[in-house]
Design a protein around this motif. Structure first.
Motif, PDB file in Angstrom:
ATOM      1  N   LYS A 365       0.833  -1.193  -0.007  1.00 31.74           N
ATOM      2  CA  LYS A 365      -0.046  -0.102   0.025  1.00 31.74           C
ATOM      3  C   LYS A 365       0.899   1.232   0.040  1.00 31.74           C
ATOM      4  CE  LYS A 365      -4.243   1.755   1.836  1.00 31.74           C
ATOM      5  NZ  LYS A 365      -5.334   1.557   2.910  1.00 31.74           N
ATOM      6  N   ARG A 366       2.027   1.300   0.707  1.00 32.27           N
ATOM      7  CA  ARG A 366       2.912   2.456   0.546  1.00 32.27           C
ATOM      8  C   ARG A 366       3.352   2.651  -0.755  1.00 32.27           C
ATOM      9  NH1 ARG A 366       8.581   2.186   1.567  1.00 32.27           N
ATOM     10  NH2 ARG A 366       9.316   4.050   2.531  1.00 32.27           N
ATOM     11  N   GLN A 367       3.786   1.421  -1.504  1.00 28.16           N
ATOM     12  CA  GLN A 367       4.107   1.979  -2.794  1.00 28.16           C
ATOM     13  C   GLN A 367       3.375   2.270  -3.853  1.00 28.16           C
ATOM     14  OE1 GLN A 367       7.517   1.998  -3.658  1.00 28.16           O
ATOM     15  NE2 GLN A 367       7.979   1.330  -1.587  1.00 28.16           N
ATOM     16  N   ARG A 368       1.812   1.866  -3.457  1.00 25.33           N
ATOM     17  CA  ARG A 368       0.862   2.235  -4.261  1.00 25.33           C
ATOM     18  C   ARG A 368       0.549   3.799  -4.145  1.00 25.33           C
ATOM     19  NH1 ARG A 368      -2.236  -2.233  -2.855  1.00 25.33           N
ATOM     20  NH2 ARG A 368      -3.786  -0.916  -1.351  1.00 25.33           N
ATOM     21  N   ILE A 369       0.855   4.562  -2.839  1.00 23.72           N
ATOM     22  CA  ILE A 369       0.534   5.723  -2.379  1.00 23.72           C
ATOM     23  C   ILE A 369       1.582   6.452  -3.254  1.00 23.72           C
ATOM     24  CG2 ILE A 369       0.873   7.619  -0.616  1.00 23.72           C
ATOM     25  CD1 ILE A 369      -0.194   5.406   1.207  1.00 23.72           C
ATOM     26  N   PHE A 370       3.017   6.055  -3.434  1.00 22.02           N
ATOM     27  CA  PHE A 370       4.063   6.831  -4.016  1.00 22.02           C
ATOM     28  C   PHE A 370       3.894   6.710  -5.624  1.00 22.02           C
ATOM     29  CE2 PHE A 370       7.134   5.311  -0.300  1.00 22.02           C
ATOM     30  CZ  PHE A 370       6.610   6.683   0.413  1.00 22.02           C
ATOM     31  N   GLN A 371       3.151   5.701  -6.032  1.00 22.21           N
ATOM     32  CA  GLN A 371       2.956   5.572  -7.437  1.00 22.21           C
ATOM     33  C   GLN A 371       1.782   6.389  -7.903  1.00 22.21           C
ATOM     34  OE1 GLN A 371       3.081   1.645  -9.119  1.00 22.21           O
ATOM     35  NE2 GLN A 371       4.758   0.874  -7.841  1.00 22.21           N
ATOM     36  N   ARG A 372       0.886   6.424  -6.945  1.00 24.66           N
ATOM     37  CA  ARG A 372      -0.274   7.262  -7.339  1.00 24.66           C
ATOM     38  C   ARG A 372       0.322   8.831  -7.417  1.00 24.66           C
ATOM     39  NH1 ARG A 372      -3.890   6.123  -3.400  1.00 24.66           N
ATOM     40  NH2 ARG A 372      -3.063   7.764  -2.032  1.00 24.66           N
ATOM     41  N   ALA A 373       1.062   9.228  -6.584  1.00 30.86           N
ATOM     42  CA  ALA A 373       1.694  10.550  -6.606  1.00 30.86           C
ATOM     43  C   ALA A 373       2.499  10.741  -7.867  1.00 30.86           C
ATOM     44  CB  ALA A 373       2.514  10.744  -5.364  1.00 30.86           C
ATOM     45  N   MET A 374       3.200   9.565  -8.136  1.00 32.98           N
ATOM     46  CA  MET A 374       4.202   9.769  -9.406  1.00 32.98           C
ATOM     47  C   MET A 374       3.008  10.092 -10.688  1.00 32.98           C
ATOM     48  SD  MET A 374       6.103   6.485 -11.159  1.00 32.98           S
ATOM     49  CE  MET A 374       4.486   5.963 -11.940  1.00 32.98           C
ATOM     50  N   LYS A 375       2.228   9.372 -10.659  1.00 36.58           N
ATOM     51  CA  LYS A 375       1.156   9.575 -11.787  1.00 36.58           C
ATOM     52  C   LYS A 375       0.495  11.158 -11.760  1.00 36.58           C
ATOM     53  CE  LYS A 375       0.008   4.847 -12.338  1.00 36.58           C
ATOM     54  NZ  LYS A 375      -0.990   3.714 -12.407  1.00 36.58           N
TER      55      LYS A 375
END
Length: 783
Positions: A365-375
């Motif tokens: 979930k932590r990585q999903r948050i970072f990747q959402r921010a990336m997008k």
């Protein structure tokens, strides 16, 4: 008659005079037809037959000078609405070297022609462009202002050139030669955000236009040919060569001696590059974002009603706002002062946290948050448009860079060997803030701090962001109970354990028993008492009164709202709480005083939106209750730590896991709300001691008010101000005496309470705060 006369017929020869006349007639006809054709071509072009042309108003108001200006209530120019950031100069600011270089390089017969130079045009036509261009300075200005020549089609380029000629002639009719020169230099884009000669002087040489040297002037004029190819930062060798060409041209036309030019050419180009932000102030962009939205919505409705169109960026409007420039600066300084300190604490807390800056999340979930921010980044969108796959983009984001720009409270910092994904993780640690201050008597907003830096975080935390409000919602429950059931601050409610359905609210320190009067219960933010009150009033009456107090956000129909499970804005909370200081009359917070067009005619005038929500007795009851929060309760740091001894009603708020810290401070003439938290709700302080509203938000309010009180007479806000109390209050309240209003013991007996445990608490209810605040984090990267 002779045989010869009879049989011989002589053929008449055509007259030479007739042939010459006929030829002259044809030639004159062709000449007149050509002249007429040219006239008709120009006439048709100027009337838009060959495509849209600028109207007279546009010609008389080029967009260099027609940005709309924003003025504060104390008469200070705060900012502008402009298509590009630029600082126009006047002709007297131009050094003679600069003007001479411009004429020598671009248009030596500038003073002689009327927009089009026949000699240069004929030369360009006969040589097929081989002997140089024919565009005059006026034509180049016309092209910059009103025409675009981007087509590769010869016919279309010809049409554009015709338009350029027509506009050039029209410009010459309306402006002096000096005005045309200064408009041209003010308009030209020198790249690196150097729009116009003044910003170019700053960006490349860290000086002003009036102080440019001969060499610097020649360099900037050389860039007019091609600001990229002859850019002294990108291509220093080519730039120097072109600069020397300009100096030679100045010798050719006797603006310089050969010796002066030789000395100038011997000097290297000395660049002192300066960064120019696209916005004047990082803080101002937040209220400017909301101001633009409000104005454009108003213009949209006005056009529907009247058909009149206004352009915020081209009509030269004067926008007078309610903000006070001095109070705005105090608010910005207060935010920076406190966040700079607690940010260090936040970094230190998460230094050894493997899930930083989050708690209680899986790595997935932590990585999903970072990747959402990336997008949400511009970099991602750019690579996506280029057709890169998700895997390729992610690999690029994880690749170390030589220099990545990051936000720090000490200024811009560039980190080596940091990836863009590292930068996202870093910026997720940054604490954000939203702050709004308004006059409760007339609704005018005095300060608006929507965030900490627009360049990095393009999200307004005053009116755009909705965050869980925690205990600052409790006054809505109390005012409903007082209004609906005629309660006074002296009425008592049981503090015994309580449940309704599956909901079992708990007090922060786990202590129960006895009864508390409303004054005591709100001062200590007792959850069980608040829960009992909403059980008595019902959920819908609480929601209804919140709506009447200006809350437009959706409030769930659930008992848990009593403890602050709803997501609301700082704007809504400040507007609602201001009602109590205004005798029960709600005034919608307002940013705009009036808008004038360029002639001074008023387009929009401030008309406050008001309504009575509760009577003056109920309103003062809430002020009395909330003064208890300041004097003895969770907001007591106002007194004990920051030494503010004026009349202050307040409420603190802290949400689940300390994700959101709130403080609303009410004085008779100024109401201010502060929110502090991270963009993602999973990022927070671990302990309530550090993360509660009293620790994160209250200090910002205190620093701000210390500054306001120091200069209070200028703002009409002083420590001597008193809340207006209804004259016959004693008769309306069922209390034994006025001294009882500030007694913190229960009327039903004393209740021993340990103030050191009086912190906010919201039960971890199922479904509350289950999602991160996605979509709020726009981070810009410079690679």
């Amino acid at each position: 008659m002779s045989t010869q006369n009879k049989n011989t017929q002589k053929t008449k020869k055509p007259s030479k005079t007739f042939s010459i006349k006929r030829m002259l007639f044809i030639l004159w006809g062709l000449f007149i037809a050509g002249i007429l054709g040219v006239f008709l071509l120009f006439w048709g072009t100027s009337h838009g037959i060959l495509g849209e042309m600028p109207d007279v108003q546009a010609l008389e108001n080029p967009d260099i000078y027609v940005s709309s200006e924003i003025y504060s209530s104390d008469g200070v120019l705060l900012d502008r609405f402009e298509t590009e950031k630029r600082i126009p100069v006047t002709y007297k600011d131009l050094p003679q070297y600069l003007v001479d270089a411009l004429l020598a390089r671009e248009d030596i017969r500038f003073e002689e022609h009327s927009g089009i130079d026949p000699r240069s045009t004929l030369r360009a036509i006969t040589s097929g462009g081989g002997s140089g261009g024919a565009s005059t300075i006026t034509q180049q200005l016309a092209k910059q202002l009103f025409t675009v020549n981007s087509s590769t089609n010869t016919f279309e380029r010809g049409i554009q050139k015709l338009k350029e000629w027509v506009v050039a002639v029209e410009l010459e009719k309306r402006y002096t030669k000096e005005e045309i020169i200064v408009m041209y230099l003010n308009k030209f884009d020198f790249v690196y955000n150097a729009n116009g000669i003044e910003l170019a002087s700053k960006v490349y040489f860290n000086t002003t236009t009036s102080k440019l040297t001969l060499e610097e002037s020649a360099m900037l004029i050389a860039m007019l040919k091609n600001p990229v190819a002859f850019n002294p930062i990108r291509n220093p060798n080519d730039a120097k060569h072109e600069r020397d060409v300009v100096l030679n041209q100045m010798v050719k036309y006797n603006f310089l001696t050969k010796e002066e030019a030789t000395n100038a050419k011997a000097k290297p180009i000395k660049i002192d590059k300066q960064e120019i932000n696209t916005i004047s102030e990082s803080y101002s962009a937040y209220y400017k974002h909301e101001l633009r939205r409000e104005i454009q919505e108003y213009f949209k409705n006005l056009e529907k009603e009247t058909g009149k169109k206004y352009n915020l960026y081209k009509d030269g409007l004067k926008i007078y706002v309610t903000l006070d420039s001095r109070m705005q600066k105090m608010a910005e300084d207060a935010v920076a002062k406190h966040l700079k300190t607690i940010q260090k604490t936040f970094f230190a807390e998460h230094k050894n946290n493997k899930k930083a800056p989050f708690y209680g999340l899986s790595e997935e979930k932590r990585q999903r948050i970072f990747q959402r921010a990336m997008k949400n980044t511009h970099v991602y969108k750019h690579w996506k448009n280029l057709g890169k796959s998700e895997e390729e983009i992610l690999a690029e984001f994880k690749k170390p860079k030589d220099s990545v720009k990051i936000f720090t409270w000490d200024g811009v910092e560039y980190r080596k060997n940091m990836s863009l994904m590292d930068s996202i993780q870093y910026h997720k640690h940054i604490l954000q803030a939203g702050m709004m201050s308004m006059d409760p008597k007339d609704g005018t907003i005095k300060a608006w701090v929507g965030g900490i830096n627009w360049d990095y975080f393009k999200y307004d935390h005053v009116k755009q962001a909705r965050r869980q409000v925690g205990s600052v919602f409790k006054p809505f429950v109390y005012v409903t109970a007082i209004n609906q059931m005629n309660y006074t601050p002296c009425n008592t409610v049981s503090n015994a354990p309580f449940s309704i359905g599956n909901w079992k609210p708990r007090n922060a320190n786990g202590k129960y028993g006895g009864s508390q009067d409303l004054r005591t219960a709100l001062a200590w933010s007792t959850n069980v008492v608040t829960a009992r009150l909403i059980a008595q009033t019902g959920v819908e009456p609480v929601i209804q009164i919140a709506k009447e107090l200006g809350v437009e956000s959706k409030i769930p129909k659930d008992y848990t709202i009593a403890l602050g499970s709803a997501d609301l804005t700082v704007y809504e909370m400040v507007g609602a709480m201001s009602t109590f200081a205004n005798g029960g009359i709600y005034i919608k917070p307002e940013l705009i005083v009036r808008i004038e067009d360029k002639t001074g005619r008023v387009i929009k005038d401030y008309r406050p939106e008001t309504r009575e929500v509760v009577n003056e007795y109920v309103a003062y009851a809430m002020i009395d209750l909330m003064q208890g929060v300041t004097n003895k309760g969770t907001g007591r740091w106002v007194r004990t730590k920051y030494g503010i001894n004026s009349e202050v009603a307040s409420k603190t708020g802290t949400t689940n896991d300390n994700s959101d810290g709130w403080f609303i401070g009410i004085t008779p003439n100024l109401v201010t709300g502060v929110w502090v938290g991270c963009e993602d709700r999973f990022a927070h302080f671990q302990s309530t001691g550090r993360g509660q509203g009293a620790a994160t938000a209250l200090p910002i309010w205190a620093y701000y008010m210390q500054g306001v009180y120091k200069n209070g007479k200028e703002f009409g806000v002083t420590t001597a101000d008193k809340f207006e109390k209804p004259k016959d209050l004693d008769e309306k309240w069922d209390c034994s005496s006025l001294t009882g209003f500030h007694s913190y013991g229960s009327m039903g007996g004393t209740f021993d309470y340990d103030y050191s445990d009086a912190v906010e608490y919201v039960d971890p209810l199922q479904g509350v705060n289950s999602n991160a605040n996605s979509g709020n984090d726009t981070i810009n990267f410079n690679q």
